[in-house]
Design a protein around this motif. Structure first.
Motif, PDB file in Angstrom:
ATOM      1  N   LEU A 186      11.468  18.876 -12.082  1.00  0.00           N
ATOM      2  CA  LEU A 186      10.549  19.947 -12.453  1.00  0.00           C
ATOM      3  C   LEU A 186      11.265  21.273 -12.236  1.00  0.00           C
ATOM      4  O   LEU A 186      11.728  21.565 -11.138  1.00  0.00           O
ATOM      5  CB  LEU A 186       9.286  19.896 -11.585  1.00  0.00           C
ATOM      6  CG  LEU A 186       8.438  18.626 -11.727  1.00  0.00           C
ATOM      7  CD1 LEU A 186       7.303  18.629 -10.706  1.00  0.00           C
ATOM      8  CD2 LEU A 186       7.880  18.519 -13.140  1.00  0.00           C
ATOM      9  N   PRO A 187      11.376  22.110 -13.274  1.00  0.00           N
ATOM     10  CA  PRO A 187      12.106  23.368 -13.135  1.00  0.00           C
ATOM     11  C   PRO A 187      11.338  24.403 -12.321  1.00  0.00           C
ATOM     12  O   PRO A 187      10.120  24.298 -12.144  1.00  0.00           O
ATOM     13  CB  PRO A 187      12.264  23.830 -14.587  1.00  0.00           C
ATOM     14  CG  PRO A 187      11.084  23.240 -15.295  1.00  0.00           C
ATOM     15  CD  PRO A 187      10.853  21.908 -14.637  1.00  0.00           C
TER      16      PRO A 187
ATOM     17  N   MET B 182      -7.782  21.657 -17.598  1.00  0.00           N
ATOM     18  CA  MET B 182      -6.746  20.633 -17.660  1.00  0.00           C
ATOM     19  C   MET B 182      -6.603  19.969 -16.291  1.00  0.00           C
ATOM     20  O   MET B 182      -6.106  20.586 -15.344  1.00  0.00           O
ATOM     21  CB  MET B 182      -5.410  21.251 -18.100  1.00  0.00           C
ATOM     22  CG  MET B 182      -5.428  21.738 -19.538  1.00  0.00           C
ATOM     23  SD  MET B 182      -3.806  22.313 -20.138  1.00  0.00           S
ATOM     24  CE  MET B 182      -3.693  23.897 -19.299  1.00  0.00           C
ATOM     25  N   ALA B 183      -7.064  18.742 -16.186  1.00  0.00           N
ATOM     26  CA  ALA B 183      -6.921  17.960 -14.956  1.00  0.00           C
ATOM     27  C   ALA B 183      -5.809  16.941 -15.201  1.00  0.00           C
ATOM     28  O   ALA B 183      -5.816  16.246 -16.210  1.00  0.00           O
ATOM     29  CB  ALA B 183      -8.235  17.253 -14.613  1.00  0.00           C
ATOM     30  N   THR B 184      -4.851  16.882 -14.282  1.00  0.00           N
ATOM     31  CA  THR B 184      -3.648  16.080 -14.522  1.00  0.00           C
ATOM     32  C   THR B 184      -3.495  14.945 -13.526  1.00  0.00           C
ATOM     33  O   THR B 184      -4.022  14.993 -12.418  1.00  0.00           O
ATOM     34  CB  THR B 184      -2.393  16.965 -14.435  1.00  0.00           C
ATOM     35  OG1 THR B 184      -2.242  17.434 -13.092  1.00  0.00           O
ATOM     36  CG2 THR B 184      -2.502  18.161 -15.368  1.00  0.00           C
TER      37      THR B 184
ATOM     38  N   GLY C 214       4.833  14.813 -12.151  1.00  0.00           N
ATOM     39  CA  GLY C 214       4.063  15.637 -13.074  1.00  0.00           C
ATOM     40  C   GLY C 214       3.861  15.018 -14.445  1.00  0.00           C
ATOM     41  O   GLY C 214       3.879  15.718 -15.463  1.00  0.00           O
ATOM     42  N   ALA C 215       3.640  13.704 -14.496  1.00  0.00           N
ATOM     43  CA  ALA C 215       3.496  13.030 -15.792  1.00  0.00           C
ATOM     44  C   ALA C 215       2.324  13.575 -16.598  1.00  0.00           C
ATOM     45  O   ALA C 215       2.402  13.705 -17.825  1.00  0.00           O
ATOM     46  CB  ALA C 215       3.324  11.528 -15.578  1.00  0.00           C
ATOM     47  N   GLY C 216       1.229  13.908 -15.919  1.00  0.00           N
ATOM     48  CA  GLY C 216       0.054  14.407 -16.638  1.00  0.00           C
ATOM     49  C   GLY C 216       0.296  15.754 -17.285  1.00  0.00           C
ATOM     50  O   GLY C 216      -0.003  15.952 -18.473  1.00  0.00           O
TER      51      GLY C 216
ATOM     52  N   ASN D 263       5.823  22.178 -15.697  1.00  0.00           N
ATOM     53  CA  ASN D 263       5.757  21.588 -17.031  1.00  0.00           C
ATOM     54  C   ASN D 263       4.982  22.463 -18.005  1.00  0.00           C
ATOM     55  O   ASN D 263       5.393  22.670 -19.153  1.00  0.00           O
ATOM     56  CB  ASN D 263       5.104  20.209 -16.968  1.00  0.00           C
ATOM     57  CG  ASN D 263       6.052  19.131 -16.478  1.00  0.00           C
ATOM     58  OD1 ASN D 263       7.232  19.144 -16.788  1.00  0.00           O
ATOM     59  ND2 ASN D 263       5.542  18.187 -15.708  1.00  0.00           N
ATOM     60  N   LEU D 264       3.860  22.992 -17.563  1.00  0.00           N
ATOM     61  CA  LEU D 264       2.970  23.701 -18.477  1.00  0.00           C
ATOM     62  C   LEU D 264       3.557  25.012 -18.988  1.00  0.00           C
ATOM     63  O   LEU D 264       3.196  25.472 -20.074  1.00  0.00           O
ATOM     64  CB  LEU D 264       1.625  23.960 -17.792  1.00  0.00           C
ATOM     65  CG  LEU D 264       0.830  22.703 -17.416  1.00  0.00           C
ATOM     66  CD1 LEU D 264      -0.420  23.083 -16.629  1.00  0.00           C
ATOM     67  CD2 LEU D 264       0.449  21.888 -18.654  1.00  0.00           C
TER      68      LEU D 264
END
Length: 294
Positions: free
Chosen positions: A204-205, A46-48, A55-57, A244-245
């Protein structure tokens, strides 16, 4: 902008943070596929985009379900001597104070936009940075006002002032609570005649896991084998796409940040990655993937 080798280091924009780790992962997977070495399981690359600015990707990948069936996650950010298993969250605010322009000799005919925003920022700085709550691994929340723009000439009362703030959050003082405090404080000032607007530009948490997994233990062994380092396992004040992930995952989920490069070189001029570390990480990632899927 051209990778340059000098004194055992590979210099170039992005070499350290984090294109070296990204290329390590990509080429390792290509070789595993070409040699038909992966006998069990699936590896997802996963490349973002936009990791540094919201962190939109990673948000998009999470929303589209790319983490639904994942058993392990690691991020190839630079940290060859330390496995990072938890990190703070990151919140960005843009605060706008509106006033009314006037000649500085007659300030009563206008409203200085700088005055209320200064008081507002100092009040929040006092409340947040002196809050006693602390995370056992990550420490206390940190707020920093990093940009302040206002006015256009020395003899005019400024009609607008804009500040940018970054807050590094912890689970005990999380993003939602910080956002609410920023908005409540703005409302207090607005009731007194100010015009302060609060915009959240990134949220971002924090990530908190136990750090106890077969992935972490195997990585410690591989770090010793290929880098001759006694790998530490710690938390980090920085932030990664894991914010995010890992949404919806509990603390037992196997996560780590581990990759070539020097953490201290992030966001610095003339960044570099050590060539020997970069080459060693091909072996580390290959053996890690095969070890977790055997």
């Amino acid at each position: 902008f051209v990778m340059t080798e000098r004194n055992g280091n590979l210099y170039g924009r992005g070499t350290n943070d984090m294109k070296a780790g990204l290329v390590n992962l990509a080429l390792t997977m290509i070789e595993l596929k070409a040699n038909n070495e992966l006998k069990n399981g699936t590896v997802r690359f996963m490349a973002t985009t936009g990791e540094e600015v919201g962190g939109a990707g990673s948000k998009k990948l999470y929303e589209e379900g790319y983490m639904d069936d994942v058993d392990y996650l690691w991020v190839a950010e630079p940290s060859p001597e330390t496995i990072i298993y938890s990190h703070k969250g990151s919140l960005n605010f843009r605060i706008t104070s509106l006033g009314e322009a006037a000649h500085s000799s007659m300030p009563n005919h206008g409203y200085n936009a700088i005055n209320p925003i200064m008081k507002y920022l100092l009040e929040l700085d006092e409340k947040l940075n002196n809050d006693p709550r602390s995370n056992e691994v990550l420490g206390k929340l940190v707020m920093s006002t990093t940009i302040l723009n206002a006015g256009n000439q020395v003899n005019s009362i400024p009609e607008k002032a804009v500040a940018e703030i970054n807050v590094r959050t912890i689970a005990e003082f999380d993003n939602d609570e910080v956002i609410a405090l920023f908005k409540e404080t703005a409302e207090k000032y607005n009731q007194e005649g100010s015009k302060i607007e609060v915009k959240v530009t990134m949220s971002l948490p924090s990530v908190f896991t136990t750090g106890k997994s077969d992935m972490v233990e195997l990585t410690k062994e591989l770090g010793k084998k290929h880098l001759n380092l006694d790998i530490k396992v710690e938390g980090s004040p920085g932030v990664t796409d894991a914010s995010n992930l890992l949404r919806g995952k509990d603390a037992s989920f196997p996560f780590m940040m581990y990759g070539p490069g020097e953490t201290k070189m992030a966001h610095k001029t003339d960044e570099y990655v050590r060539k020997d570390y970069y080459l060693a990480f091909f072996d580390i990632y290959r053996e890690l993937i095969l070890g977790l899927t055997k």
